[in-house]
Write a protein that holds these residues in place. Structure first.
Motif, PDB file in Angstrom:
ATOM      1  N   VAL A 332       0.832  -1.411  -0.038  1.00 42.55           N
ATOM      2  CA  VAL A 332       0.154   0.039  -0.428  1.00 42.55           C
ATOM      3  C   VAL A 332       1.429   1.361  -0.438  1.00 42.55           C
ATOM      4  N   ASN A 333       0.522   1.784  -0.944  1.00 41.92           N
ATOM      5  CA  ASN A 333       1.802   3.512  -1.338  1.00 41.92           C
ATOM      6  C   ASN A 333       0.769   4.233  -2.445  1.00 41.92           C
ATOM      7  N   ASP A 358      -1.385  10.671   1.778  1.00 45.31           N
ATOM      8  CA  ASP A 358      -2.685  11.469   2.656  1.00 45.31           C
ATOM      9  C   ASP A 358      -2.490  10.988   3.727  1.00 45.31           C
ATOM     10  N   GLU A 359      -3.881  10.772   4.230  1.00 42.57           N
ATOM     11  CA  GLU A 359      -3.724  10.697   5.734  1.00 42.57           C
ATOM     12  C   GLU A 359      -3.188   9.929   6.777  1.00 42.57           C
ATOM     13  N   PRO A 360      -2.844   9.353   7.784  1.00 41.96           N
ATOM     14  CA  PRO A 360      -2.533   8.099   7.905  1.00 41.96           C
ATOM     15  C   PRO A 360      -3.133   7.150   7.730  1.00 41.96           C
ATOM     16  N   VAL A 361      -3.297   6.192   7.712  1.00 43.33           N
ATOM     17  CA  VAL A 361      -3.603   4.784   7.734  1.00 43.33           C
ATOM     18  C   VAL A 361      -4.656   3.791   8.504  1.00 43.33           C
ATOM     19  N   SER A 362      -5.956   3.432   9.025  1.00 47.62           N
ATOM     20  CA  SER A 362      -5.994   2.888  10.076  1.00 47.62           C
ATOM     21  C   SER A 362      -5.901   1.117   9.674  1.00 47.62           C
ATOM     22  N   LEU A 363      -5.261  -0.153  10.330  1.00 49.48           N
ATOM     23  CA  LEU A 363      -5.681  -1.437  10.330  1.00 49.48           C
ATOM     24  C   LEU A 363      -6.342  -1.773  10.444  1.00 49.48           C
ATOM     25  N   SER A 364      -7.786  -1.364  10.176  1.00 55.87           N
ATOM     26  CA  SER A 364      -9.315  -2.007  11.138  1.00 55.87           C
ATOM     27  C   SER A 364      -9.179  -2.947  10.542  1.00 55.87           C
ATOM     28  N   PRO A 365      -9.292  -3.204   8.906  1.00 54.13           N
ATOM     29  CA  PRO A 365      -9.585  -3.623   7.791  1.00 54.13           C
ATOM     30  C   PRO A 365      -9.115  -5.459   7.546  1.00 54.13           C
ATOM     31  N   VAL A 366      -7.732  -4.952   8.370  1.00 57.48           N
ATOM     32  CA  VAL A 366      -6.944  -6.247   8.531  1.00 57.48           C
ATOM     33  C   VAL A 366      -7.030  -7.259  10.064  1.00 57.48           C
ATOM     34  N   TYR A 378       5.918   2.384   7.251  1.00 58.50           N
ATOM     35  CA  TYR A 378       6.588   3.555   6.924  1.00 58.50           C
ATOM     36  C   TYR A 378       6.496   4.754   8.040  1.00 58.50           C
ATOM     37  N   PRO A 379       7.128   5.531   8.264  1.00 57.90           N
ATOM     38  CA  PRO A 379       7.314   6.154  10.021  1.00 57.90           C
ATOM     39  C   PRO A 379       5.879   7.664   9.292  1.00 57.90           C
ATOM     40  N   GLY A 380       5.194   7.535  10.500  1.00 57.12           N
ATOM     41  CA  GLY A 380       4.493   8.341   9.620  1.00 57.12           C
ATOM     42  C   GLY A 380       2.780   7.923   9.533  1.00 57.12           C
ATOM     43  N   THR A 381       2.809   6.603   9.415  1.00 64.11           N
ATOM     44  CA  THR A 381       1.824   6.358   7.711  1.00 64.11           C
ATOM     45  C   THR A 381       0.786   5.509   8.699  1.00 64.11           C
ATOM     46  N   LEU A 382       0.757   5.439   9.788  1.00 68.96           N
ATOM     47  CA  LEU A 382      -0.435   4.755  11.139  1.00 68.96           C
ATOM     48  C   LEU A 382      -0.918   5.855  11.374  1.00 68.96           C
ATOM     49  N   ALA A 383      -2.486   5.360  11.560  1.00 66.58           N
ATOM     50  CA  ALA A 383      -3.300   7.069  12.893  1.00 66.58           C
ATOM     51  C   ALA A 383      -3.568   5.951  14.071  1.00 66.58           C
ATOM     52  N   ASP A 384      -3.270   4.536  14.259  1.00 68.17           N
ATOM     53  CA  ASP A 384      -2.621   4.235  15.910  1.00 68.17           C
ATOM     54  C   ASP A 384      -2.519   3.335  15.842  1.00 68.17           C
ATOM     55  N   PRO A 385      -1.383   3.560  15.978  1.00 71.16           N
ATOM     56  CA  PRO A 385      -0.117   2.352  16.534  1.00 71.16           C
ATOM     57  C   PRO A 385      -0.343   1.264  17.616  1.00 71.16           C
ATOM     58  N   LEU A 386      -1.240   1.686  18.275  1.00 68.37           N
ATOM     59  CA  LEU A 386      -2.202   0.807  18.817  1.00 68.37           C
ATOM     60  C   LEU A 386      -2.964  -0.232  18.728  1.00 68.37           C
ATOM     61  N   GLU A 398       7.776  -3.880  11.095  1.00 72.68           N
ATOM     62  CA  GLU A 398       8.886  -2.948  11.418  1.00 72.68           C
ATOM     63  C   GLU A 398       7.791  -1.863  11.008  1.00 72.68           C
ATOM     64  N   LEU A 399       9.010  -0.684  11.803  1.00 70.30           N
ATOM     65  CA  LEU A 399       7.354   0.031  12.396  1.00 70.30           C
ATOM     66  C   LEU A 399       9.094   1.427  12.260  1.00 70.30           C
ATOM     67  N   GLY A 400       8.614   2.951  12.687  1.00 69.23           N
ATOM     68  CA  GLY A 400       9.415   3.559  12.986  1.00 69.23           C
ATOM     69  C   GLY A 400       9.991   3.844  14.177  1.00 69.23           C
ATOM     70  N   PRO A 401      11.085   4.846  15.083  1.00 68.36           N
ATOM     71  CA  PRO A 401      10.733   5.199  15.984  1.00 68.36           C
ATOM     72  C   PRO A 401       9.619   5.688  16.909  1.00 68.36           C
ATOM     73  N   GLN A 402       9.536   6.216  16.518  1.00 67.46           N
ATOM     74  CA  GLN A 402       8.058   7.021  17.228  1.00 67.46           C
ATOM     75  C   GLN A 402       6.896   6.055  17.332  1.00 67.46           C
ATOM     76  N   GLU A 403       6.034   5.274  15.813  1.00 66.98           N
ATOM     77  CA  GLU A 403       5.639   4.343  16.447  1.00 66.98           C
ATOM     78  C   GLU A 403       6.107   3.121  17.407  1.00 66.98           C
ATOM     79  N   TRP A 404       7.099   2.527  17.620  1.00 69.56           N
ATOM     80  CA  TRP A 404       7.623   1.432  18.702  1.00 69.56           C
ATOM     81  C   TRP A 404       7.672   2.644  19.790  1.00 69.56           C
ATOM     82  N   ARG A 405       7.906   3.827  20.173  1.00 70.24           N
ATOM     83  CA  ARG A 405       7.734   4.308  21.557  1.00 70.24           C
ATOM     84  C   ARG A 405       6.709   4.163  21.660  1.00 70.24           C
TER      85      ARG A 405
END
Length: 462
Positions: A332-333, A358-366, A378-386, A398-405
């Motif tokens: 997805v890109n 575009d806006e960060p995406v949700s993982l709810s569909p998967v 990729y860093p900054g692409t997830l609306a809610d890393p949780l 595999e995530l960016g540093p902020q998402e891992w944080r």
């Protein structure tokens, strides 16, 4: 020779990096970083172009070679194969050099000082590297397999060849733990292909005659090997993004490797030829396949039998038609799929979310997909890393540093993981990245990335 932990070992490398960052001298300090291994290195140096009309020569980079060689010589005196570093250099020349690594639980980074994949479960392998061949009960040798014709043809082409004895063939079978197919036995009864030893000596024309007679650079019996998955090495962060897929009309199973793939030759370009004893749904036992050195999974059908290979008869297989199944790997890109919803289906194994405008995406569909095992974002692409905490079957993330944080602070790192990676954009300071990596390793009680601080003085920066 100074040791790897002596400042004088690193001083020439640091001076070169400092000179390449002259435009940053106005800042209170300059940060430089790199990676040096025993046989390679990655340094952000600005090399002077060679004179017009001349290609670059070693002497054009002699200072770099000498500086790196000093570190490599020190590495050779240790058990360390590869080490990353970062240094903070003040305008007075005061320097704090941080050596990063090694750790047996961390793969080296590629072309940068940041850590590669973190192996959270010792000895773990990605799912494609654990996959065994599916049984094909109805598979039989091809009708074209003709032992008499094969032997007759080979003896006509190689009248002076020395063949292997029954004892030598039996020894090879015992070493491999598999019974060699009859066609392969016929081949080695005609020529044992020990050209680099006593059979042919320096007669390279004899070796070329065997190549022409058989259709490949033939291995001697004691060099035969089983091309199972471990023999096809791939780094975790790449292997986790692969998927094993065998279309219903395939002649060859789309595996990484198989206990029934017996490599017996090379095409002269690094691609292995193997006898396939575990064919696909429309294949034949004993067919000849080629494993490309540029691919990590699958193999190409060359001939329905060894007889066909020697006689240069094309395969009669006409598979490879349209596969109606949805892909197991989705991207997805901005260049591929436009949404996570478009990627979601029950057979999805790998989801990679790349550069996104575009806006960060949700993982709810998967969430709840039964086979999803790899997620990269990729860093900054997830609306809610949780939301990742709801993906209970992940083995690689595999995530960016902020998402891992976010995941670490919430105690939400999936415990199903076998490996992980930190996606770094640009020239980020390695120290915070290493800190996150060590937090992840600690959750699995894995060896930390060792950090050693060495202080020194390069003299005033001018």
């Amino acid at each position: 020779m100074p040791s790897i932990h002596d400042f004088t070992t690193w001083e020439p490398v640091l001076r070169l990096l400092l000179a390449s960052n002259a435009e940053r001298y106005a800042a209170p300090s300059v940060r430089v970083a790199g990676r040096i291994g025993r046989h390679s290195w990655s340094l952000a140096l600005r090399r002077q172009p060679p004179p017009s009309g001349r290609a670059a020569q070693i002497e054009d980079m002699q200072d770099e070679f000498d500086a790196v060689k000093r570190v490599q010589s020190a590495l050779a005196d240790t058990d360390i194969n590869d080490i990353s570093f970062t240094a903070k250099i003040s305008l007075t020349g005061k320097t704090a050099l941080h050596l990063l690594g090694p750790s047996p639980a961390v793969e080296p980074g590629i072309g940068n000082p940041h850590p590669g994949a973190l192996i959270l479960v010792e000895g773990s392998l990605p799912e494609p590297w654990r996959r065994l061949p599916d049984p094909v009960p109805g598979a039989v040798p091809a009708p074209s397999a003709d032992l008499v014709l094969l032997e007759q043809t080979l003896r006509e082409r190689l009248p002076d060849a020395i063949g292997a004895t029954k004892a030598e063939i039996a020894a090879a079978e015992a070493r491999l733990g598999v019974t060699l197919p009859d066609e392969l036995k016929v081949l080695y009864r005609v020529t044992r292909a020990r050209w680099e030893w006593e059979d042919w000596g320096d007669d390279y024309e004899a070796a070329e005659r065997v190549f022409a007679a058989v259709g490949c650079e033939l291995f001697p019996l004691d060099k035969l090997y089983v091309t199972d998955a471990p023999s096809r090495y791939c780094r975790w962060e790449f292997a986790a993004k692969e998927a094993v897929v065998t279309p219903p009309d395939a002649a060859v199973q789309g595996l990484v490797g198989s206990p029934g793939w017996i490599a017996f030759g090379d095409n002269g370009g690094g691609d292995r030829l193997a006898v396939d004893l575990t064919p696909g749904p429309h294949g034949h036992v004993g067919q000849i396949i080629m494993l490309s050195h540029e691919e990590s999974t699958g193999a190409e059908l060359l001939a329905d039998s060894l007889t066909d290979l020697v006689l240069e008869r094309p395969s009669g297989h006409r598979g490879g038609g349209h596969d109606d199944r949805q892909p197991a790997v989705a991207w997805v890109n901005i260049r591929s799929l436009e949404s996570v919803e478009a990627a979601a289906h029950p057979g999805l194994e790998v989801l990679s979310i790349g550069v996104w405008d575009d806006e960060p995406v949700s993982l709810s569909p998967v969430i709840g997909l039964p086979r999803l095992r790899t997620l990269t974002a990729y860093p900054g692409t997830l609306a809610d890393p949780l939301e990742i905490a709801k993906l209970t079957g992940l083995e690689f993330l595999e995530l960016g540093p902020q998402e891992w944080r976010v995941l670490l602070d919430a105690g939400a790192v999936p415990r199903s993981l076998s490996a992980a990676a930190i996606e770094v954009r640009g020239n980020e300071d390695p120290l915070p990245i290493v800190a996150i990596a060590n937090e992840l390793l600690a959750l699995w009680d894995r060896p930390q990335i060792i950090q050693t601080v060495i202080e020194g003085d390069l003299g005033p920066v001018t």
